[in-house]
Design an enzyme around this catalytic site. Structure first.
Site, PDB file in Angstrom:
ATOM      1  N   CYS A 177      -4.026 -19.001  -5.354  1.00 54.69           N
ATOM      2  CA  CYS A 177      -3.838 -17.504  -5.558  1.00 54.69           C
ATOM      3  C   CYS A 177      -5.550 -17.527  -6.767  1.00 54.69           C
ATOM      4  O   CYS A 177      -6.586 -16.450  -6.054  1.00 54.69           O
ATOM      5  CB  CYS A 177      -3.434 -16.413  -5.893  1.00 54.69           C
ATOM      6  SG  CYS A 177      -2.125 -16.559  -4.593  1.00 54.69           S
ATOM      7  N   HIS A 210      -7.181 -10.124  -6.694  1.00 50.39           N
ATOM      8  CA  HIS A 210      -6.252 -10.622  -5.531  1.00 50.39           C
ATOM      9  C   HIS A 210      -5.548  -9.670  -5.294  1.00 50.39           C
ATOM     10  O   HIS A 210      -4.960  -8.865  -5.622  1.00 50.39           O
ATOM     11  CB  HIS A 210      -5.785 -11.996  -6.495  1.00 50.39           C
ATOM     12  CG  HIS A 210      -4.288 -12.456  -5.080  1.00 50.39           C
ATOM     13  ND1 HIS A 210      -4.747 -12.663  -4.045  1.00 50.39           N
ATOM     14  CD2 HIS A 210      -4.022 -12.913  -5.943  1.00 50.39           C
ATOM     15  CE1 HIS A 210      -3.211 -12.987  -3.768  1.00 50.39           C
ATOM     16  NE2 HIS A 210      -2.352 -12.791  -4.903  1.00 50.39           N
ATOM     17  N   ASN A 237      -1.050 -10.674   2.013  1.00 53.37           N
ATOM     18  CA  ASN A 237      -1.252 -12.012   0.819  1.00 53.37           C
ATOM     19  C   ASN A 237      -1.655 -13.106   1.450  1.00 53.37           C
ATOM     20  O   ASN A 237      -0.778 -13.672   1.457  1.00 53.37           O
ATOM     21  CB  ASN A 237      -0.959 -11.972  -0.485  1.00 53.37           C
ATOM     22  CG  ASN A 237      -0.712 -12.427  -1.381  1.00 53.37           C
ATOM     23  OD1 ASN A 237      -1.277 -13.710  -1.309  1.00 53.37           O
ATOM     24  ND2 ASN A 237       0.286 -12.634  -3.184  1.00 53.37           N
TER      25      ASN A 237
HETATM   26  O1  UT7 Z   1      -0.321 -14.260  -5.052  1.00 58.18           O
HETATM   27  C1  UT7 Z   1       0.321 -14.664  -6.063  1.00 58.18           C
HETATM   28  C2  UT7 Z   1       1.052 -14.054  -6.994  1.00 58.18           C
HETATM   29  N1  UT7 Z   1       2.261 -13.369  -6.800  1.00 58.18           N
HETATM   30  C3  UT7 Z   1       2.549 -11.824  -7.371  1.00 58.18           C
HETATM   31  O2  UT7 Z   1       1.154 -11.191  -8.140  1.00 58.18           O
HETATM   32  C4  UT7 Z   1       3.441 -11.152  -6.509  1.00 58.18           C
HETATM   33  C5  UT7 Z   1       4.586 -10.415  -7.852  1.00 58.18           C
HETATM   34  N2  UT7 Z   1       5.423  -9.987  -7.450  1.00 58.18           N
HETATM   35  C6  UT7 Z   1       5.978  -8.807  -6.556  1.00 58.18           C
HETATM   36  O3  UT7 Z   1       4.503  -8.098  -5.827  1.00 58.18           O
HETATM   37  C7  UT7 Z   1       6.823  -8.006  -6.414  1.00 58.18           C
HETATM   38  O4  UT7 Z   1       7.782  -8.614  -7.673  1.00 58.18           O
HETATM   39  C8  UT7 Z   1       7.187  -8.219  -5.441  1.00 58.18           C
HETATM   40  C9  UT7 Z   1       6.809  -7.343  -4.249  1.00 58.18           C
HETATM   41  C10 UT7 Z   1       8.037  -9.820  -4.273  1.00 58.18           C
HETATM   42  C11 UT7 Z   1       9.117  -8.122  -5.232  1.00 58.18           C
HETATM   43  O5  UT7 Z   1       9.435  -6.367  -5.599  1.00 58.18           O
HETATM   44  P1  UT7 Z   1       9.931  -5.803  -7.536  1.00 58.18           P
HETATM   45  O6  UT7 Z   1       9.487  -4.535  -7.559  1.00 58.18           O
HETATM   46  O7  UT7 Z   1       9.936  -7.028  -8.462  1.00 58.18           O
HETATM   47  O8  UT7 Z   1      11.730  -6.114  -6.579  1.00 58.18           O
HETATM   48  P2  UT7 Z   1      12.614  -7.263  -7.474  1.00 58.18           P
HETATM   49  O9  UT7 Z   1      12.877  -8.313  -7.071  1.00 58.18           O
HETATM   50  O10 UT7 Z   1      12.900  -6.424  -8.598  1.00 58.18           O
HETATM   51  O11 UT7 Z   1      13.817  -6.454  -6.460  1.00 58.18           O
HETATM   52  C12 UT7 Z   1      14.248  -4.957  -6.849  1.00 58.18           C
HETATM   53  C13 UT7 Z   1      15.582  -3.868  -5.531  1.00 58.18           C
HETATM   54  C14 UT7 Z   1      16.390  -5.340  -5.896  1.00 58.18           C
HETATM   55  O12 UT7 Z   1      17.269  -3.901  -5.449  1.00 58.18           O
HETATM   56  P3  UT7 Z   1      18.368  -3.582  -7.265  1.00 58.18           P
HETATM   57  O13 UT7 Z   1      18.880  -4.829  -8.039  1.00 58.18           O
HETATM   58  O14 UT7 Z   1      17.341  -3.138  -7.657  1.00 58.18           O
HETATM   59  O15 UT7 Z   1      19.444  -3.362  -6.534  1.00 58.18           O
HETATM   60  C15 UT7 Z   1      16.292  -6.199  -5.655  1.00 58.18           C
HETATM   61  O16 UT7 Z   1      17.344  -6.758  -4.496  1.00 58.18           O
HETATM   62  O17 UT7 Z   1      15.009  -4.461  -4.158  1.00 58.18           O
HETATM   63  C16 UT7 Z   1      15.929  -5.150  -3.582  1.00 58.18           C
HETATM   64  N3  UT7 Z   1      15.002  -6.345  -2.805  1.00 58.18           N
HETATM   65  C17 UT7 Z   1      14.740  -5.948  -1.839  1.00 58.18           C
HETATM   66  N4  UT7 Z   1      15.430  -5.330  -1.131  1.00 58.18           N
HETATM   67  C18 UT7 Z   1      14.461  -5.551   0.698  1.00 58.18           C
HETATM   68  C19 UT7 Z   1      14.019  -8.096  -3.493  1.00 58.18           C
HETATM   69  N5  UT7 Z   1      13.918  -7.667  -2.241  1.00 58.18           N
HETATM   70  C20 UT7 Z   1      14.416  -7.364  -1.141  1.00 58.18           C
HETATM   71  C21 UT7 Z   1      13.392  -6.607   0.047  1.00 58.18           C
HETATM   72  N6  UT7 Z   1      13.611  -5.492   1.051  1.00 58.18           N
HETATM   73  N7  UT7 Z   1      12.808  -7.892   0.300  1.00 58.18           N
END
Ligand code: UT7
Length: 338
Positions: free
Chosen positions: A128, A263, A294
């Site tokens: 990226c 990005h 993305n």
């Molecule tokens: O392009 C290259 C660089 N990439 C980036 O910069 C991406 C960086 N990361 C992100 O943008 C975020 O981490 C994501 C959008 C990928 C994920 O969002 P998040 O807020 O970090 O989610 P998380 O992994 O902390 O999960 C939060 C909650 C969890 O549930 P609990 O433990 O709070 O009950 C997950 O199990 O959301 C749950 N979860 C989902 N729920 C519905 C994780 N993935 C999903 C999903 N749908 N797809």
């Protein structure tokens, strides 16, 4: 035995140092619009969750047979037209991509050939951050006199490398291409690049298995995996200082900017960076991710292309751009908007 040089008394002839600027920008968004509703069922998610956590409403996936090369050519044609040059005038083609499905040769020579160019052509892999790395290389090539016009392409067909069953990535990655022409100019149009990497976090975003393991262990097609939270924290806390350094290096302050084009990884990262940088409330900020997803190396030129096309940012104004991702790698620079 000792060998001695012939004793060339002069200085090697080199080209005079000049300036570089972006003279043309173009983008290609595949026709196939993929709304969240098409993705969420397989990952037990919802449209609301994806919108809220990433800002993505829909993304584009390339059509069947629509390759990295096809998308690059479509993005380049308007960029060349805007720059007012023919493909034959290009001295180099640099393609930033992680989703060209050949280990070798690079995509760039095929793209050059399709455009009608015999220029030097090579790919770079900085995920990226690839587009900003390529802009930096192109700038140095032009400034040093190695090239007069360099085509920079950021292109991805990430739908090939994303598992539709991976909750952490299936809703994020998308396809598209962006292109910029970097040309010799009378005045500086691209500020110094601030860049670096943190290989200690090499595994935070990576292909799930090496090609050797895929082959030897018969693992099937690999995908790109991501430790989302780790990358999120790194981006939110680590990238604003990099963007600030790029502004300092160019001698520019936030109120002199006409656009912020980071990005497009996650709209929450964009907003957090804008807050940390103390950007003015009325500064145009790229939020192309909402409708494009993305697209890794393509996201910055695609976002700039949209803002230029919609007249949201002024030609001749200053844009701060920053790419960050797998490696973990990053690069930022202030550029004059074409
Ligand atoms: O392009 C290259 C660089 N990439 C980036 O910069 C991406 C960086 N990361 C992100 O943008 C975020 O981490 C994501 C959008 C990928 C994920 O969002 P998040 O807020 O970090 O989610 P998380 O992994 O902390 O999960 C939060 C909650 C969890 O549930 P609990 O433990 O709070 O009950 C997950 O199990 O959301 C749950 N979860 C989902 N729920 C519905 C994780 N993935 C999903 C999903 N749908 N797809």
């Amino acid at each position: 035995m000792t060998v001695t040089p012939k004793g060339f008394a002069g200085e090697l002839r080199t080209s005079p140092v000049s300036h570089a600027t972006i003279t043309g920008i173009g983008g290609y968004r595949p026709k196939r619009v993929v709304p969240n509703s098409e993705i969420v069922e397989r990952i037990d998610s919802s449209d609301e969750w994806v919108r809220e956590r990433s800002g993505i409403i829909e993304r584009r996936f390339a059509g069947e047979g629509e390759s990295v090369v096809d998308m690059s050519v479509f993005a380049t044609e308007p960029a060349l037209a805007m720059a007012g040059i023919e493909a034959g005038q290009l001295d180099a083609v640099i393609v930033a991509t992680v989703s060209w499905p050949y280990q070798t040769p690079a995509a760039a020579p095929m793209i050059a050939e399709r455009l009608g160019s015999k220029a030097a052509a090579f790919d770079i892999s900085a995920a990226c951050a690839g587009y900003c790395h390529a802009v930096s290389l192109a700038t140095d090539m032009v400034r040093a006199g190695t090239a007069q016009h360099v085509l920079v392409v950021g292109v991805e067909r990430l739908s090939d490398f994303t598992s539709p069953d991976d909750r952490g990535t299936a809703f994020i990655f998308a396809d598209g291409a962006g292109a910029a022409v970097v040309s010799r100019s009378e005045s500086p149009g691209i500020g110094p690049t601030v860049w670096g990497s943190d290989g200690a976090q090499w595994e935070a975003i990576s292909q799930t298995e090496s090609w050797i393991d895929v082959h030897e262990k018969n693992l099937g097609w690999p995908h790109i995996g991501m430790a989302g939270q780790t990358v999120f924290r790194w981006a939110v806390w680590g990238m604003a200082p990099v963007a600030r350094k790029a502004m300092d290096a160019a001698g520019v302050t936030v109120d002199q900017l006409d656009a912020f084009i980071p990005h497009q990884a996650n709209v929450r990262i964009v907003d957090a960076m804008a807050k940390q940088l103390g950007l003015p409330a009325d500064l145009p900020i790229a939020r192309d991710i909402a409708y494009t997803g993305n697209t890794s190396a393509a996201s910055i030129p695609l976002a700039m292309e949209r803002m230029v096309r919609h007249g949201e940012i002024p030609s001749g104004g200053l844009a701060l751009q920053i790419g960050f991702g797998a490696g973990l790698s990053y690069a930022a620079q202030v550029v004059v908007i074409p």
